[in-house]
Design an enzyme around this catalytic site. Structure first.
Site, PDB file in Angstrom:
ATOM      1  N   GLN A   1     -10.570  -3.489  -2.665  1.00  0.00           N
ATOM      2  CA  GLN A   1     -11.809  -2.888  -2.150  1.00  0.00           C
ATOM      3  C   GLN A   1     -12.969  -3.169  -3.102  1.00  0.00           C
ATOM      4  O   GLN A   1     -14.088  -3.497  -2.667  1.00  0.00           O
ATOM      5  CB  GLN A   1     -11.618  -1.376  -1.979  1.00  0.00           C
ATOM      6  CG  GLN A   1     -12.859  -0.658  -1.469  1.00  0.00           C
ATOM      7  CD  GLN A   1     -13.169  -0.970  -0.016  1.00  0.00           C
ATOM      8  OE1 GLN A   1     -12.305  -0.867   0.835  1.00  0.00           O
ATOM      9  NE2 GLN A   1     -14.410  -1.357   0.282  1.00  0.00           N
TER      10      GLN A   1
ATOM     11  N   CYS B   1     -16.157   2.718   1.383  1.00  0.00           N
ATOM     12  CA  CYS B   1     -14.990   1.859   1.646  1.00  0.00           C
ATOM     13  C   CYS B   1     -14.527   1.952   3.097  1.00  0.00           C
ATOM     14  O   CYS B   1     -13.906   1.032   3.611  1.00  0.00           O
ATOM     15  CB  CYS B   1     -13.855   2.234   0.693  1.00  0.00           C
ATOM     16  SG  CYS B   1     -13.441   3.988   0.714  1.00  0.00           S
TER      17      CYS B   1
ATOM     18  N   ARG C   1       0.866  -1.197   0.000  1.00  0.00           N
ATOM     19  CA  ARG C   1       0.000   0.000   0.000  1.00  0.00           C
ATOM     20  C   ARG C   1       0.888   1.227   0.000  1.00  0.00           C
ATOM     21  O   ARG C   1       1.795   1.350   0.832  1.00  0.00           O
ATOM     22  CB  ARG C   1      -0.905   0.037   1.232  1.00  0.00           C
ATOM     23  CG  ARG C   1      -1.542   1.422   1.421  1.00  0.00           C
ATOM     24  CD  ARG C   1      -2.558   1.498   2.525  1.00  0.00           C
ATOM     25  NE  ARG C   1      -3.791   0.852   2.138  1.00  0.00           N
ATOM     26  CZ  ARG C   1      -4.970   1.066   2.735  1.00  0.00           C
ATOM     27  NH1 ARG C   1      -5.064   1.924   3.730  1.00  0.00           N
ATOM     28  NH2 ARG C   1      -6.046   0.445   2.325  1.00  0.00           N
TER      29      ARG C   1
ATOM     30  N   ASP D   1     -16.835   8.304  -0.521  1.00  0.00           N
ATOM     31  CA  ASP D   1     -15.513   8.120   0.085  1.00  0.00           C
ATOM     32  C   ASP D   1     -15.155   9.461   0.715  1.00  0.00           C
ATOM     33  O   ASP D   1     -15.784  10.492   0.414  1.00  0.00           O
ATOM     34  CB  ASP D   1     -14.503   7.729  -1.029  1.00  0.00           C
ATOM     35  CG  ASP D   1     -13.120   7.374  -0.497  1.00  0.00           C
ATOM     36  OD1 ASP D   1     -12.945   7.263   0.723  1.00  0.00           O
ATOM     37  OD2 ASP D   1     -12.204   7.219  -1.336  1.00  0.00           O
TER      38      ASP D   1
ATOM     39  N   ARG E   1     -14.024  -7.354   3.050  1.00  0.00           N
ATOM     40  CA  ARG E   1     -12.616  -7.140   2.683  1.00  0.00           C
ATOM     41  C   ARG E   1     -11.809  -8.402   2.981  1.00  0.00           C
ATOM     42  O   ARG E   1     -10.952  -8.805   2.203  1.00  0.00           O
ATOM     43  CB  ARG E   1     -12.010  -5.967   3.479  1.00  0.00           C
ATOM     44  CG  ARG E   1     -12.618  -4.604   3.234  1.00  0.00           C
ATOM     45  CD  ARG E   1     -12.493  -4.151   1.792  1.00  0.00           C
ATOM     46  NE  ARG E   1     -11.130  -4.250   1.283  1.00  0.00           N
ATOM     47  CZ  ARG E   1     -10.112  -3.449   1.615  1.00  0.00           C
ATOM     48  NH1 ARG E   1     -10.287  -2.448   2.452  1.00  0.00           N
ATOM     49  NH2 ARG E   1      -8.909  -3.623   1.092  1.00  0.00           N
TER      50      ARG E   1
ATOM     51  N   HIS F   1      -7.663   0.852  -6.078  1.00  0.00           N
ATOM     52  CA  HIS F   1      -7.863   0.104  -4.821  1.00  0.00           C
ATOM     53  C   HIS F   1      -8.639  -1.169  -5.177  1.00  0.00           C
ATOM     54  O   HIS F   1      -9.799  -1.344  -4.780  1.00  0.00           O
ATOM     55  CB  HIS F   1      -8.623   0.978  -3.819  1.00  0.00           C
ATOM     56  CG  HIS F   1      -8.550   0.488  -2.405  1.00  0.00           C
ATOM     57  ND1 HIS F   1      -7.741  -0.575  -2.001  1.00  0.00           N
ATOM     58  CD2 HIS F   1      -9.194   0.901  -1.269  1.00  0.00           C
ATOM     59  CE1 HIS F   1      -7.877  -0.768  -0.707  1.00  0.00           C
ATOM     60  NE2 HIS F   1      -8.759   0.104  -0.241  1.00  0.00           N
TER      61      HIS F   1
HETATM   62  N1  NVA Z   1      -9.632   7.489  -1.062  1.00  0.00           N
HETATM   63  C1  NVA Z   1      -9.252   6.977   0.241  1.00  0.00           C
HETATM   64  C2  NVA Z   1      -9.552   5.532   0.328  1.00  0.00           C
HETATM   65  C3  NVA Z   1      -9.272   4.919   1.686  1.00  0.00           C
HETATM   66  C4  NVA Z   1      -9.616   3.465   1.734  1.00  0.00           C
HETATM   67  C5  NVA Z   1      -7.776   7.249   0.481  1.00  0.00           C
HETATM   68  O1  NVA Z   1      -6.966   6.968  -0.423  1.00  0.00           O
HETATM   69  O2  NVA Z   1      -7.427   7.762   1.542  1.00  0.00           O
HETATM   70  N1   CP Z   2     -11.136   0.637   3.016  1.00  0.00           N
HETATM   71  C1   CP Z   2      -9.846   0.554   3.378  1.00  0.00           C
HETATM   72  O1   CP Z   2      -8.944   0.321   2.549  1.00  0.00           O
HETATM   73  O2   CP Z   2      -9.638   0.740   4.694  1.00  0.00           O
HETATM   74  P1   CP Z   2      -8.214   0.894   5.416  1.00  0.00           P
HETATM   75  O3   CP Z   2      -7.628   2.194   4.942  1.00  0.00           O
HETATM   76  O4   CP Z   2      -8.535   0.880   6.884  1.00  0.00           O
HETATM   77  O5   CP Z   2      -7.352  -0.261   5.000  1.00  0.00           O
END
Ligand code: NVA
Ligand code: CP
Length: 331
Positions: free
Chosen positions: A138, A274, A108, A233, A318, A135
């Site tokens: 997700q 998400c 990540r 989101d 998830r 993502h």
């Molecule tokens: N768009 C958000 C998704 C988190 C799961 C981020 O990248 O912070």
């Molecule tokens: N939805 C998601 O990716 O959550 P986290 O950022 O907690 O992993």
């Protein structure tokens, strides 16, 4: 032909055919049912997995860890402070070393190129746990959740994504809907519509031609009509916190509320997110920003806690879908 994903990377859904995505979803449904029945395969006994996180996480990290443990694999977690990656050791060298130790690598971070570079050099499957532009794990969880709650095949489902229509989730949805023949609308302000990556739209629409999907961008609330899923989101993704004032100005009219639920004219519409979500004042960030004059809630607490909301089923999924990805690629 039987689907076989052994040895494959999982960097974006764009790398998979609809049949391969179907296979992963079916496997996830099956693994979820087995867990409910207390049946574990331990198909990953003797395997080891490393999780690399350059951004924070609750769901993705825990989903990978629990999925591995339940399948009998060992897990190592590394964050950006506790590894040499990128600072004292190149990505290429890091990938080569980790590929010697582990059977699979989750990453990540920020740039999609990093996860691609790890995949190029690791020699073992690499899984994308979120980047600035995608993502994919997700979306698998979201598709599973839709199949559990909406009594229609995916190719009859309309998803309206409200808010920051140029973020990783919006793009991941474009790819997922394109692949599965779905109707997707990115509903947000015109000011942001011009920032939607044209190459993402073009690639999604190219796939849509073959699958019968529709991929739209709209600033007209009429697009809410007939939606099966209202999705949102956070307005400023990880690493974009400096843009909060501008996003609040642009996106406040797109906060998901009961009026938007009603605009769908669909009594069975579901709300998805998400997570993490700003829907109340129970987080330090929501409070701090409110003190500065910015209400960052992308959804009302009323919708978040309503009967329409499936966000915790989605969060649980998830784990089942990530388990399916790991089992399919290294099991
Ligand atoms: N768009 C958000 C998704 C988190 C799961 C981020 O990248 O912070
Ligand atoms: N939805 C998601 O990716 O959550 P986290 O950022 O907690 O992993």
């Amino acid at each position: 032909m039987a689907v076989n994903l052994k040895g494959r990377h999982f960097l974006t859904l764009m790398d998979f055919t609809p049949e391969e995505i179907r296979y992963m979803l079916d496997l996830a449904h099956d693994l979820k049912a087995k867990k409910r029945a207390g049946v574990y395969n331990y198909g990953l006994k003797g395997k080891s997995v490393v999780l690399l996180f350059e951004k924070t996480s609750t769901r993705t990290r825990c989903a990978f860890e629990v999925a591995c443990i339940e399948e009998g694999a060992q897990v190592t977690f590394l964050d950006s402070k506790s590894s040499q990656m990128g600072k004292k050791e190149s990505l290429e060298d890091t990938a080569k070393v980790l590929g010697r130790f582990y059977d699979g690598i989750e990453y990540r971070g920020y740039d999609q190129k990093v996860v691609e570079q790890l995949a190029e050099h690791a020699g073992v499957p690499v899984w994308n746990g979120l980047t600035d532009v995608d993502h994919p794990t997700q979306i698998l969880a979201d598709l599973l959740t839709i199949e559990e709650h909406i009594a229609k095949p995916l190719n009859k489902v309309k998803v309206v994504f409200c808010g920051d229509i140029r973020n990783n989730m919006a793009y991941a949805w474009m790819y997922g809907c394109a692949k599965m023949g779905m109707h997707f609308v990115a509903y947000g302000p015109e000011e942001l519509a011009k920032d939607v990556d044209a190459s993402v739209l073009e690639r999604a629409r190219e796939v849509a031609k073959a699958t019968g999907a529709t991929i739209e961008v709209s600033s007209d609330k009429a697009c809410l009509k007939g939606a099966d899923v209202l999705y949102t989101d956070i307005w400023a993704s990880m690493g974009e916190e400096d843009q909060i004032p501008e996003r609040v100005r642009m996106l406040t009219p797109f906060r998901v509320n009961m009026e938007m639920i009603e605009e769908t004219e669909n009594p069975d519409v579901i709300f998805m997110h998400c997570l993490p979500s700003f829907h109340d004042m129970e987080t330090t960030m929501a409070k701090t920003q409110m003190d500065l004059g910015y209400d960052i809630r992308e959804v009302t607490d009323e919708v978040f806690r309503s009967r329409f909301s499936k966000v915790f089923d989605e969060a649980e999924n998830r784990m089942h879908t990530i388990k399916a990805v790991i089992v399919a690629t290294i099991g």
